[in-house]
Design an enzyme around this catalytic site. Sequence first.
Site, PDB file in Angstrom:
ATOM      1  N   ARG A 128       0.803  -1.227   0.000  1.00  0.00           N
ATOM      2  CA  ARG A 128       0.000   0.000   0.000  1.00  0.00           C
ATOM      3  C   ARG A 128       0.835   1.277   0.000  1.00  0.00           C
ATOM      4  O   ARG A 128       0.588   2.197  -0.766  1.00  0.00           O
ATOM      5  CB  ARG A 128      -0.915   0.043   1.234  1.00  0.00           C
ATOM      6  CG  ARG A 128      -2.199  -0.693   1.080  1.00  0.00           C
ATOM      7  CD  ARG A 128      -2.654  -1.176   2.426  1.00  0.00           C
ATOM      8  NE  ARG A 128      -1.725  -2.203   2.875  1.00  0.00           N
ATOM      9  CZ  ARG A 128      -1.810  -3.482   2.522  1.00  0.00           C
ATOM     10  NH1 ARG A 128      -2.800  -3.881   1.783  1.00  0.00           N
ATOM     11  NH2 ARG A 128      -0.912  -4.363   2.920  1.00  0.00           N
ATOM     12  N   THR A 129       1.798   1.337   0.908  1.00  0.00           N
ATOM     13  CA  THR A 129       2.523   2.602   1.052  1.00  0.00           C
ATOM     14  C   THR A 129       3.277   2.915  -0.237  1.00  0.00           C
ATOM     15  O   THR A 129       3.204   4.021  -0.771  1.00  0.00           O
ATOM     16  CB  THR A 129       3.474   2.532   2.259  1.00  0.00           C
ATOM     17  OG1 THR A 129       2.702   2.201   3.406  1.00  0.00           O
ATOM     18  CG2 THR A 129       4.171   3.853   2.493  1.00  0.00           C
ATOM     19  N   LYS A 159      26.050  -4.719  -1.385  1.00  0.00           N
ATOM     20  CA  LYS A 159      27.524  -4.677  -1.442  1.00  0.00           C
ATOM     21  C   LYS A 159      28.093  -3.993  -0.212  1.00  0.00           C
ATOM     22  O   LYS A 159      29.295  -3.759  -0.130  1.00  0.00           O
ATOM     23  CB  LYS A 159      27.978  -3.911  -2.687  1.00  0.00           C
ATOM     24  CG  LYS A 159      27.494  -4.492  -3.996  1.00  0.00           C
ATOM     25  CD  LYS A 159      28.032  -3.632  -5.161  1.00  0.00           C
ATOM     26  CE  LYS A 159      27.413  -4.037  -6.474  1.00  0.00           C
ATOM     27  NZ  LYS A 159      27.736  -3.080  -7.542  1.00  0.00           N
ATOM     28  N   ARG A 209      11.484   3.570   3.524  1.00  0.00           N
ATOM     29  CA  ARG A 209      11.089   2.579   4.542  1.00  0.00           C
ATOM     30  C   ARG A 209      12.316   1.743   4.863  1.00  0.00           C
ATOM     31  O   ARG A 209      13.022   1.278   3.964  1.00  0.00           O
ATOM     32  CB  ARG A 209       9.967   1.677   4.029  1.00  0.00           C
ATOM     33  CG  ARG A 209       9.706   0.514   4.977  1.00  0.00           C
ATOM     34  CD  ARG A 209       8.452  -0.247   4.659  1.00  0.00           C
ATOM     35  NE  ARG A 209       7.282   0.549   4.954  1.00  0.00           N
ATOM     36  CZ  ARG A 209       6.025   0.111   4.810  1.00  0.00           C
ATOM     37  NH1 ARG A 209       5.809  -1.116   4.361  1.00  0.00           N
ATOM     38  NH2 ARG A 209       5.004   0.900   5.098  1.00  0.00           N
ATOM     39  N   HIS A 232       5.255   5.853  11.465  1.00  0.00           N
ATOM     40  CA  HIS A 232       4.764   5.751  10.078  1.00  0.00           C
ATOM     41  C   HIS A 232       3.777   6.900   9.861  1.00  0.00           C
ATOM     42  O   HIS A 232       2.570   6.701   9.742  1.00  0.00           O
ATOM     43  CB  HIS A 232       4.093   4.386   9.892  1.00  0.00           C
ATOM     44  CG  HIS A 232       3.805   4.001   8.473  1.00  0.00           C
ATOM     45  ND1 HIS A 232       3.948   4.868   7.398  1.00  0.00           N
ATOM     46  CD2 HIS A 232       3.365   2.824   7.944  1.00  0.00           C
ATOM     47  CE1 HIS A 232       3.607   4.228   6.287  1.00  0.00           C
ATOM     48  NE2 HIS A 232       3.252   3.000   6.589  1.00  0.00           N
TER      49      HIS A 232
HETATM   50  N1  ASP Z   1       1.527  -1.695   6.716  1.00  0.00           N
HETATM   51  C1  ASP Z   1       1.726  -1.233   8.074  1.00  0.00           C
HETATM   52  C2  ASP Z   1       3.196  -0.942   8.333  1.00  0.00           C
HETATM   53  O1  ASP Z   1       3.995  -0.985   7.440  1.00  0.00           O
HETATM   54  C3  ASP Z   1       1.128  -2.152   9.091  1.00  0.00           C
HETATM   55  C4  ASP Z   1       1.691  -3.542   9.159  1.00  0.00           C
HETATM   56  O2  ASP Z   1       2.624  -3.897   8.429  1.00  0.00           O
HETATM   57  O3  ASP Z   1       1.164  -4.320   9.957  1.00  0.00           O
HETATM   58  O4  ASP Z   1       3.542  -0.627   9.458  1.00  0.00           O
END
Ligand code: ASP
Length: 312
Positions: free
Chosen positions: A53-54, A82, A103, A131
């Site tokens: 999703r993100t 590397k 991320r 987040h």
């Molecule tokens: N998608 C959310 C996160 O990246 C929640 C999860 O992974 O449970 O934190």
Amino acid sequence: MRHDHLLSAGQLTRGDIEAVLDRAADLADDPGAVGERHADRLLALCFFEPSTRTKMSFDTAMKRLGGDTVDMGPVESSSVKKGESLADTVRVIEGYADGIVLRHPSEGAAKLASQFVDVPVVNAGDGAGQHPSQTLLDLYTMRERAGLDDLTVGIMGDLKYGRTVHSLASALTNFDARMHFISPESLRLPHGVQFDLHDAGARLREHTDLDDVLSELDVLYVTRIQRERFPDENEYQQVAGEYQIDAGTLERARDDLTVMHPLPRVDEIAPDVDATDHAAYFAQAHNGVPVRMALLDELLGGDAATDGGAGR
Ligand code: ASP
């Protein structure tokens, strides 16, 4: 919002949040409202951990703004394999793009990255830390469903490792929400997070049993047990499957209860909830696009007076 980067929800005032949500609502109605100003802009997507999703909603948002994205791709096929440091990686990537969405499995990674670059960095999840862009879409969804004033919110599941929980709780202090945290003893909110919440004047209570508070809630925010963060698989097995809801559970809730989840779900919400009026989690995921459009529009800058990577 006058910020160079979005690193944690704690940096957002109520005014910042409302401005992004209002802008997101406008963009949801009229995605073309931003005009051409992002047409030559590129956003770098740097995901050192899995994401559906993100990553896809930032990608979609940037493209809907008229810009484009460049993707670092899987860690396995990047120079990280590397032995390249995060600092070097982002220093190189800032030369390719006008903003970086990052991320990373390490808490504080986005903050560290932000110290090495001049383009805006969005923390898209740093380990069990924060987040914040998820929080903006969570608040957008809550506002649409229940309004943000006088809210009673239950947050259930993995409160220890759940970064969406840490960000959301922090942001909800701006709205003076009553917060009920429901989890097994071993997955309670970390002391540091609790301390910050108390410091911000939060009204919070902790529970091990959802039924203690279910009937009072406007919103129930369910989370996945973050299996990948447990140092020991046995510890995970001890709590796995402990906090689940189904349509039967929700018979004890108010008719207008909104059930949210940042997704992915594993087994915390039974599929029989999906067809009920309580379920907001798929709409919540879809709201990621207009909310991230509004956020990027703000951070990347509409004109020379705005912070961040404008004009690069
Ligand atoms: N998608 C959310 C996160 O990246 C929640 C999860 O992974 O449970 O934190």
